[in-house]
Motif scaffolding. Sequence first.
Motif, short mmCIF file in Angstrom:
data_model
loop_
_atom_site.label_atom_id
_atom_site.label_comp_id
_atom_site.label_asym_id
_atom_site.label_seq_id
_atom_site.Cartn_x
_atom_site.Cartn_y
_atom_site.Cartn_z
N PRO A 226 19.00 31.76 46.94
CA PRO A 226 20.25 31.39 47.60
C PRO A 226 21.37 31.03 46.62
O PRO A 226 22.55 31.34 46.87
CB PRO A 226 19.86 30.17 48.45
CG PRO A 226 18.39 30.33 48.69
CD PRO A 226 17.86 30.95 47.43
N VAL A 227 21.03 30.41 45.50
CA VAL A 227 22.04 30.08 44.50
C VAL A 227 22.61 31.36 43.88
O VAL A 227 23.83 31.48 43.68
CB VAL A 227 21.44 29.18 43.41
CG1 VAL A 227 22.44 28.95 42.28
CG2 VAL A 227 21.02 27.84 44.01
N MET A 228 21.74 32.34 43.59
CA MET A 228 22.19 33.60 43.01
C MET A 228 23.12 34.33 43.98
O MET A 228 24.17 34.87 43.58
CB MET A 228 20.98 34.46 42.65
CG MET A 228 20.10 33.84 41.57
SD MET A 228 18.44 34.57 41.49
CE MET A 228 18.82 36.25 40.99
N VAL A 229 22.75 34.35 45.26
CA VAL A 229 23.59 35.00 46.27
C VAL A 229 24.94 34.29 46.36
O VAL A 229 26.01 34.92 46.42
CB VAL A 229 22.88 35.02 47.63
CG1 VAL A 229 23.83 35.49 48.73
CG2 VAL A 229 21.66 35.93 47.58
N GLY A 230 24.92 32.95 46.39
CA GLY A 230 26.16 32.19 46.46
C GLY A 230 27.09 32.46 45.29
O GLY A 230 28.31 32.60 45.46
N CYS A 231 26.52 32.55 44.08
CA CYS A 231 27.34 32.84 42.90
C CYS A 231 28.00 34.21 43.02
O CYS A 231 29.18 34.38 42.66
CB CYS A 231 26.47 32.78 41.64
SG CYS A 231 25.98 31.11 41.17
N ASP A 232 27.25 35.21 43.51
CA ASP A 232 27.83 36.54 43.67
C ASP A 232 28.96 36.53 44.69
O ASP A 232 30.00 37.18 44.50
CB ASP A 232 26.74 37.53 44.12
CG ASP A 232 25.95 38.10 42.96
OD1 ASP A 232 26.47 38.08 41.84
OD2 ASP A 232 24.82 38.58 43.19
N LEU A 233 28.79 35.80 45.79
CA LEU A 233 29.82 35.77 46.82
C LEU A 233 31.09 35.09 46.32
O LEU A 233 32.21 35.56 46.59
CB LEU A 233 29.29 35.06 48.06
CG LEU A 233 28.17 35.78 48.83
CD1 LEU A 233 27.67 34.92 49.98
CD2 LEU A 233 28.65 37.14 49.34
N VAL A 234 30.95 33.99 45.59
CA VAL A 234 32.12 33.31 45.04
C VAL A 234 32.83 34.20 44.03
O VAL A 234 34.07 34.28 44.00
CB VAL A 234 31.71 31.96 44.41
CG1 VAL A 234 32.90 31.33 43.68
CG2 VAL A 234 31.19 31.01 45.48
N SER A 235 32.07 34.89 43.18
CA SER A 235 32.66 35.81 42.20
C SER A 235 33.41 36.94 42.89
O SER A 235 34.50 37.33 42.46
CB SER A 235 31.57 36.38 41.30
OG SER A 235 30.96 35.37 40.52
N ALA A 236 32.84 37.48 43.96
CA ALA A 236 33.51 38.55 44.70
C ALA A 236 34.83 38.07 45.27
O ALA A 236 35.86 38.76 45.18
CB ALA A 236 32.60 39.05 45.82
N LEU A 237 34.83 36.87 45.85
CA LEU A 237 36.06 36.32 46.42
C LEU A 237 37.11 36.09 45.33
O LEU A 237 38.29 36.41 45.51
CB LEU A 237 35.76 35.01 47.14
CG LEU A 237 36.95 34.29 47.77
CD1 LEU A 237 37.60 35.16 48.84
CD2 LEU A 237 36.51 32.96 48.37
N ALA A 238 36.68 35.55 44.18
CA ALA A 238 37.63 35.29 43.10
C ALA A 238 38.26 36.59 42.60
O ALA A 238 39.49 36.66 42.39
CB ALA A 238 36.92 34.56 41.96
N MET A 239 37.45 37.61 42.41
CA MET A 239 37.98 38.89 41.93
C MET A 239 38.92 39.52 42.96
O MET A 239 39.94 40.13 42.59
CB MET A 239 36.83 39.85 41.62
CG MET A 239 36.25 39.68 40.24
SD MET A 239 37.46 40.09 38.95
CE MET A 239 36.54 39.64 37.49
N ALA A 240 38.58 39.39 44.22
CA ALA A 240 39.42 40.00 45.26
C ALA A 240 40.79 39.36 45.34
O ALA A 240 41.74 39.99 45.85
CB ALA A 240 38.71 39.91 46.61
#
Length: 433
Positions: free
Chosen positions: A100-114
């Motif tokens: 879950p932590v790995m998934v959360g990090c990916d989602l936050v990174s996606a939002l930041a890049m977008a």
Amino acid sequence: MKHFLQTSRRASRSPEDPAPPAGRPVPLRRQRDYRLLFTARAVTETGTEISRLAVPLTAAALLGASPAQMGALTAATSLPHLLFGLQAGALADRLRRHRPVMVGCDLVSALAMATVPAAWAVGVLTVPWLVAVAFVVGTCSAIFRAAAFPHLTTVVPENRRTEALAGFQSAFAVATVGGPGLAGLLVQLITAPFALLVDALSFLASAFLIRSIAAPENHVPAPPRGMWTEIREGLGAVARNPVLRALCGAGVTINFFGGAFMALFVIYSLTVVHLPAGLVGAVTACFGVGGLLGAAVVPRLTRRFGENAVVTCAALLFPIDFATTALVSGPPWRSFLFLAVSAVISGLGVVAFSICMGTITLREAPAELRGRVNATQSFMIQGVVTLGGLGGGLAGELLGLRPVFWISAAGVLTATGWILLSPLRHFSAARTP
């Protein structure tokens, strides 16, 4: 940089390690959970290569960033590893479930890049905005890597980890070869800010793939005893274990002189060797080709000779690229050939060292300390690159460019001393798959 010994201990099977397969092992590429994890790594590495070009192009070409701002942008990416890397390792060891932590990090990174193309579209994008995005993504990367290292033991049994790490390194090598070309094409077609949408989508894809992994997570979390106490335990585990200490010392040595080398390589290639910019990029692609070769042959070599022998030989390859660069002269085409060959050798050595280092670390580190041991190594090995780059730039001003490469070649050779003065010098007999 990502293994038996007569004197070092073989780590006992930890509770989260899957049982080894009966009979002939199934290739990892046919195991669903590993395929998902590998694909997640491959798409994020490709996205990272795109942003590696698109972010600085956005800052320099579209926002008119100053040299100081470009330096801040570069630092923002690596600074979180120094600020939060050790803490992330301690938190990873406290977790029962890492996914879950790995998934959360990916989602936050996606939002930041977008947010970058969105801000550009409405006319509010600034260099500080890019710096903030780089810092957020860098922070997520530090936390993700800390959680991903112990998570690997959930998906891959102990006797297949060299093969698994080699697969991850092959994904990185492919991205290094093809990513810059794809990035350049996207920048030409849709402009640099909108090219970052591809990186955002790569993070989303990674989150979905990791979320789809079915292997149960049974990691036994370390009891919380205070953040700094736990960090000291990770530091102490590396300092007391002669194998981990040697690997960390060798990695720090390699990256310090590697940082000095990379700080001067581009300007040296352009102004001294007189290579066209395209050929400088081609040399970088050759490094990726060497990485692919290393990822392909290292699992077989380690099965035949053991990780200790392979990591020692890999360390001996590093001075070749530095010395070749210092020696090249004459027509640019001839210099390019020598640099290309040495880059392939260097890429092979880097990947071989990284793979073996990762497997040996998993073998030597206690299960309850794996996250902290990995974070300690990353903190020291990655952090020293900045010092090497600063030192290399200053030495280049004072001594000239070629002398720095000779110093770097001699300095990186000393990395083998760490290994040869440790239990890693004892090579094992051949092993069967």
